[in-house]
Motif scaffolding. Sequence first.
Motif, PDB file in Angstrom:
ATOM      1  N   LYS A  66       0.841  -1.203   0.000  1.00 39.62           N
ATOM      2  CA  LYS A  66       0.000   0.000   0.000  1.00 39.62           C
ATOM      3  C   LYS A  66       0.877   1.255   0.000  1.00 39.62           C
ATOM      4  O   LYS A  66       1.902   1.288   0.677  1.00 39.62           O
ATOM      5  CB  LYS A  66      -0.906  -0.012   1.233  1.00 39.62           C
ATOM      6  CG  LYS A  66      -2.275   0.518   0.918  1.00 39.62           C
ATOM      7  CD  LYS A  66      -3.194   0.398   2.103  1.00 39.62           C
ATOM      8  CE  LYS A  66      -4.561   0.920   1.708  1.00 39.62           C
ATOM      9  NZ  LYS A  66      -5.459   0.959   2.827  1.00 39.62           N
ATOM     10  N   ASN A  67       0.458   2.246  -0.782  1.00 33.71           N
ATOM     11  CA  ASN A  67       1.184   3.522  -0.932  1.00 33.71           C
ATOM     12  C   ASN A  67       2.590   3.370  -1.502  1.00 33.71           C
ATOM     13  O   ASN A  67       3.411   4.263  -1.411  1.00 33.71           O
ATOM     14  CB  ASN A  67       1.266   4.276   0.390  1.00 33.71           C
ATOM     15  CG  ASN A  67      -0.099   4.706   0.871  1.00 33.71           C
ATOM     16  OD1 ASN A  67      -0.969   5.036   0.065  1.00 33.71           O
ATOM     17  ND2 ASN A  67      -0.291   4.664   2.161  1.00 33.71           N
ATOM     18  N   ILE A  86      10.413  -5.648 -14.413  1.00 32.40           N
ATOM     19  CA  ILE A  86      10.788  -4.316 -13.931  1.00 32.40           C
ATOM     20  C   ILE A  86       9.657  -3.810 -13.041  1.00 32.40           C
ATOM     21  O   ILE A  86       8.515  -3.744 -13.495  1.00 32.40           O
ATOM     22  CB  ILE A  86      11.006  -3.343 -15.120  1.00 32.40           C
ATOM     23  CG1 ILE A  86      12.030  -3.906 -16.108  1.00 32.40           C
ATOM     24  CG2 ILE A  86      11.425  -1.963 -14.622  1.00 32.40           C
ATOM     25  CD1 ILE A  86      12.131  -3.138 -17.415  1.00 32.40           C
ATOM     26  N   GLN A  87       9.975  -3.487 -11.799  1.00 29.99           N
ATOM     27  CA  GLN A  87       8.949  -2.960 -10.888  1.00 29.99           C
ATOM     28  C   GLN A  87       9.179  -1.472 -10.677  1.00 29.99           C
ATOM     29  O   GLN A  87      10.275  -1.064 -10.294  1.00 29.99           O
ATOM     30  CB  GLN A  87       9.019  -3.689  -9.557  1.00 29.99           C
ATOM     31  CG  GLN A  87       8.498  -5.118  -9.638  1.00 29.99           C
ATOM     32  CD  GLN A  87       8.780  -5.906  -8.387  1.00 29.99           C
ATOM     33  OE1 GLN A  87       9.089  -5.353  -7.340  1.00 29.99           O
ATOM     34  NE2 GLN A  87       8.680  -7.214  -8.499  1.00 29.99           N
ATOM     35  N   ILE A  88       8.125  -0.681 -10.961  1.00 29.57           N
ATOM     36  CA  ILE A  88       8.232   0.768 -10.746  1.00 29.57           C
ATOM     37  C   ILE A  88       7.321   1.120  -9.578  1.00 29.57           C
ATOM     38  O   ILE A  88       6.104   1.206  -9.737  1.00 29.57           O
ATOM     39  CB  ILE A  88       7.816   1.561 -12.003  1.00 29.57           C
ATOM     40  CG1 ILE A  88       8.455   0.963 -13.265  1.00 29.57           C
ATOM     41  CG2 ILE A  88       8.184   3.034 -11.855  1.00 29.57           C
ATOM     42  CD1 ILE A  88       7.910   1.549 -14.568  1.00 29.57           C
ATOM     43  N   SER A  89       7.918   1.308  -8.414  1.00 27.67           N
ATOM     44  CA  SER A  89       7.104   1.697  -7.255  1.00 27.67           C
ATOM     45  C   SER A  89       7.212   3.211  -7.077  1.00 27.67           C
ATOM     46  O   SER A  89       7.850   3.884  -7.872  1.00 27.67           O
ATOM     47  CB  SER A  89       7.580   0.957  -6.006  1.00 27.67           C
ATOM     48  OG  SER A  89       8.810   1.485  -5.588  1.00 27.67           O
ATOM     49  N   ARG A  90       6.609   3.742  -6.020  1.00 30.39           N
ATOM     50  CA  ARG A  90       6.669   5.195  -5.794  1.00 30.39           C
ATOM     51  C   ARG A  90       8.036   5.628  -5.271  1.00 30.39           C
ATOM     52  O   ARG A  90       8.324   6.817  -5.197  1.00 30.39           O
ATOM     53  CB  ARG A  90       5.581   5.619  -4.813  1.00 30.39           C
ATOM     54  CG  ARG A  90       4.206   5.432  -5.400  1.00 30.39           C
ATOM     55  CD  ARG A  90       3.152   6.026  -4.511  1.00 30.39           C
ATOM     56  NE  ARG A  90       1.873   5.397  -4.768  1.00 30.39           N
ATOM     57  CZ  ARG A  90       0.755   5.719  -4.153  1.00 30.39           C
ATOM     58  NH1 ARG A  90       0.753   6.660  -3.245  1.00 30.39           N
ATOM     59  NH2 ARG A  90      -0.373   5.094  -4.436  1.00 30.39           N
ATOM     60  N   ALA A 152       3.866  -1.499 -12.478  1.00 33.56           N
ATOM     61  CA  ALA A 152       3.990  -0.112 -11.994  1.00 33.56           C
ATOM     62  C   ALA A 152       2.821   0.247 -11.092  1.00 33.56           C
ATOM     63  O   ALA A 152       1.717  -0.303 -11.232  1.00 33.56           O
ATOM     64  CB  ALA A 152       4.050   0.843 -13.174  1.00 33.56           C
ATOM     65  N   ASP A 153       3.060   1.178 -10.205  1.00 34.34           N
ATOM     66  CA  ASP A 153       2.022   1.634  -9.284  1.00 34.34           C
ATOM     67  C   ASP A 153       0.980   2.471 -10.043  1.00 34.34           C
ATOM     68  O   ASP A 153       1.318   3.170 -11.010  1.00 34.34           O
ATOM     69  CB  ASP A 153       2.664   2.478  -8.182  1.00 34.34           C
ATOM     70  CG  ASP A 153       1.659   2.942  -7.160  1.00 34.34           C
ATOM     71  OD1 ASP A 153       1.211   2.104  -6.371  1.00 34.34           O
ATOM     72  OD2 ASP A 153       1.298   4.137  -7.179  1.00 34.34           O
ATOM     73  N   THR A 154      -0.264   2.410  -9.605  1.00 37.87           N
ATOM     74  CA  THR A 154      -1.361   3.105 -10.294  1.00 37.87           C
ATOM     75  C   THR A 154      -1.149   4.615 -10.389  1.00 37.87           C
ATOM     76  O   THR A 154      -1.594   5.246 -11.339  1.00 37.87           O
ATOM     77  CB  THR A 154      -2.696   2.870  -9.570  1.00 37.87           C
ATOM     78  OG1 THR A 154      -2.494   3.120  -8.186  1.00 37.87           O
ATOM     79  CG2 THR A 154      -3.212   1.467  -9.750  1.00 37.87           C
ATOM     80  N   LYS A 155      -0.486   5.181  -9.381  1.00 37.68           N
ATOM     81  CA  LYS A 155      -0.373   6.647  -9.319  1.00 37.68           C
ATOM     82  C   LYS A 155       0.870   7.199 -10.030  1.00 37.68           C
ATOM     83  O   LYS A 155       1.080   8.410 -10.043  1.00 37.68           O
ATOM     84  CB  LYS A 155      -0.346   7.106  -7.843  1.00 37.68           C
ATOM     85  CG  LYS A 155      -1.603   6.764  -7.079  1.00 37.68           C
ATOM     86  CD  LYS A 155      -2.763   7.642  -7.501  1.00 37.68           C
ATOM     87  CE  LYS A 155      -4.067   7.170  -6.876  1.00 37.68           C
ATOM     88  NZ  LYS A 155      -5.243   7.625  -7.586  1.00 37.68           N
TER      89      LYS A 155
END
Lengths: 186, 208
Positions: A66-67, A86-90, A152-155
């Motif tokens: 989360k977040n 490839i992971q794109i987090s915040r 990737a994260d939604t935001k």
Amino acid sequence: MYNNDLRTAEEEAMAKKLAEKKAARRNKKDEDNPLAITSLMDALTIILIFLLKSYGSDPMSVPQKKNELMIPKSTSMSNMVECVDIQISRTSIVVKGKKVVTINNLGISSQDAPNGYIIKNLKDRLDDLRNKEIEAKQISAKKFQGEAFIAADTKIPWKLVDQVLKTAVRARYLRFSFAIVKTRGG
Amino acid sequence: MAKFELEDDLEDINLMPIMNLLCLLIPFLLLSAQFIQIGIILVDTPRKSRVKDKKKKKDKKVMGLVIDITQEGYYVSTKKGSVCPERKNNGQPCIAVVHAGGEKKYMYDKLQKYLYTKLYKPNYKSNRDKKDGTFVDWGKVTIRPQDQIEYDVVINTLDAARELPNEAKGELEGLESGSLVCSFKKPQGKKEWELRGNCMFPLAALGR
């Protein structure tokens, strides 16, 4: 009067005998069958097999937080295949489990992307993986066309995803599959 | 008699250690297992998509469908120009965003129906039968989001372009099976993905 007393004594004796018999039967049962756990064992074994099967069905996993990294929902029914992930987090970009870039305010710093678009560390990591794949598959470097799996994260703003895509294209990863959470079963 | 004596001597197997092990393994697996199903949306880069089209016959028509995602909404265009020229001349997108409760909402359902009625349905039959007027890039769409558009909006736009709306069931002839599911599958040992089911514009290229 005497008869009544006799009957009561007889009845008491009978009742005592019956109680003794009952107690004996109860004790005997406890000794013979300690605990019927065979059916419980069967149920647990089935649950274990089901869990192990569902655990290993996907070739790659996406650890959602989360977040940080919540992948979008979609009606797509396509299943993933194994490729470079490839992971794109915040907060970061992770390639095959290795963190390559730190993200600040949902963007890449000019140090990490000196020419504005190509992310240097990401390109280096993808080049390494490409060379390893070329060696393993024994194909010519020119013929190589890689596939990348992007979670990737939604935001995340599109610019950041676009930077990752452009960097991957430079490393000759030309097709992408975006990770989604299925909203339809199948 | 000897047989009975032997049976009496045998003790039941002690299942308790196995039970203990199972009771530990199950909570561990339950905690670490993922119960949500992860899928994918397959996309190309615009460059790769263009190279593929050039290899095909040159005498065929090109649709050149492009969806621009902006802060105001969706601008839809083909090779001929905007699909909604009047709105574009007024500086308005074909499908505008809606502001509700302080939030901006992109109209995915509206976009899906718009693409279906304006572009897919009128050209469906000729492209299905491979008659004159077949588009060389039938099923393809280029999606160009602005830099600040959220990734979630892009994914939902891809969904709207790929899936047929429900009314297609009654209106289009010759749909595969009864459902409107569209998916990509990669058969084992094969290099290329295969398209399965009924799709609208599933072959998406992202970016410029």
